[in-house]
Write a protein that holds these residues in place. Sequence first.
Motif, mmCIF file in Angstrom:
data_model
loop_
_atom_site.group_PDB
_atom_site.id
_atom_site.type_symbol
_atom_site.label_atom_id
_atom_site.label_comp_id
_atom_site.label_asym_id
_atom_site.label_seq_id
_atom_site.Cartn_x
_atom_site.Cartn_y
_atom_site.Cartn_z
ATOM 1 N N ILE A 1 1.050 -1.259 -0.167
ATOM 2 C CA ILE A 1 -0.150 -0.356 0.039
ATOM 3 C C ILE A 1 1.121 1.305 0.134
ATOM 4 N N THR A 2 0.709 2.423 -0.137
ATOM 5 C CA THR A 2 1.292 3.331 -0.084
ATOM 6 C C THR A 2 0.718 4.123 1.199
ATOM 7 N N SER A 3 2.393 4.730 1.548
ATOM 8 C CA SER A 3 2.181 6.115 2.915
ATOM 9 C C SER A 3 1.001 6.374 2.793
ATOM 10 N N ARG A 4 0.534 7.477 3.234
ATOM 11 C CA ARG A 4 -0.265 8.603 3.126
ATOM 12 C C ARG A 4 -0.054 9.656 3.280
ATOM 13 N N GLY A 8 3.168 8.590 0.212
ATOM 14 C CA GLY A 8 2.900 8.545 -1.133
ATOM 15 C C GLY A 8 3.837 6.968 -1.656
ATOM 16 N N TRP A 48 5.880 3.067 -1.000
ATOM 17 C CA TRP A 48 5.065 1.834 -0.923
ATOM 18 C C TRP A 48 5.596 1.216 0.382
ATOM 19 N N GLU A 88 -6.280 -0.497 6.557
ATOM 20 C CA GLU A 88 -4.515 0.246 5.740
ATOM 21 C C GLU A 88 -5.119 -0.527 4.025
ATOM 22 N N GLU A 118 -9.400 3.153 5.032
ATOM 23 C CA GLU A 118 -8.701 4.064 4.657
ATOM 24 C C GLU A 118 -8.908 4.013 2.967
ATOM 25 N N GLN A 136 -7.296 6.984 1.046
ATOM 26 C CA GLN A 136 -6.082 7.832 1.236
ATOM 27 C C GLN A 136 -5.112 7.050 0.815
ATOM 28 N N ARG A 137 -5.209 6.151 0.378
ATOM 29 C CA ARG A 137 -4.277 4.976 0.134
ATOM 30 C C ARG A 137 -4.424 4.276 -1.175
ATOM 31 N N LYS A 138 -3.535 3.454 -1.912
ATOM 32 C CA LYS A 138 -3.216 3.292 -3.455
ATOM 33 C C LYS A 138 -3.154 1.238 -3.100
ATOM 34 N N ARG A 139 -3.710 0.476 -3.363
ATOM 35 C CA ARG A 139 -2.910 -1.223 -3.276
ATOM 36 C C ARG A 139 -2.559 -1.446 -4.097
#
Length: 152
Positions: free
Chosen positions: A42-45, A48, A50, A74, A122, A125-128
């Motif tokens: 996932i990306t951090s808030r 960004g 990984w 998350e 979240e 707020q995040r990409k996965r």
Amino acid sequence: MFGYVKSHFEGAVRLWFSPARARQVAALCYRKTRMGKQVLLITSRGSGRWIVPKGWPIDGLSNCEAALQEAWEEAGVEAANVQPTPVGHYRYDKYHASGDITPVETEVYVAEVDGLAKSYPEDHQRKRRWFSPEDAAERVREPELKAILRGF
């Protein structure tokens, strides 16, 4: 001789007076495919970058259960079988908006994912994304986490 003694003394002093590390728990989420294992990052808030889902221990939950809770919040991991023993740990410095830095040691728990939710706490707020363990290792920053992913 003096340089040798001096360097060992300075190293001992750094260890003696280094700040205690805060503890976090992380979930190394994976799935099996025809092509082999894939790891969920996932990306951090903030930046960004990984990362694996991680967070602080939760009162009333074991560390592996807390890691799975973070994976839900998350990354939307709905169902997973998590191993009760950590596969390893990694260290990093957590940077706060105030400018403070918290040294952290994170225990990593392996979780085989059975399902992902489309909506989760979240998700905005995040990409996965799923990666091979080698590709995941190339995308994270922490050397010890890279080693865990490469050995997975």
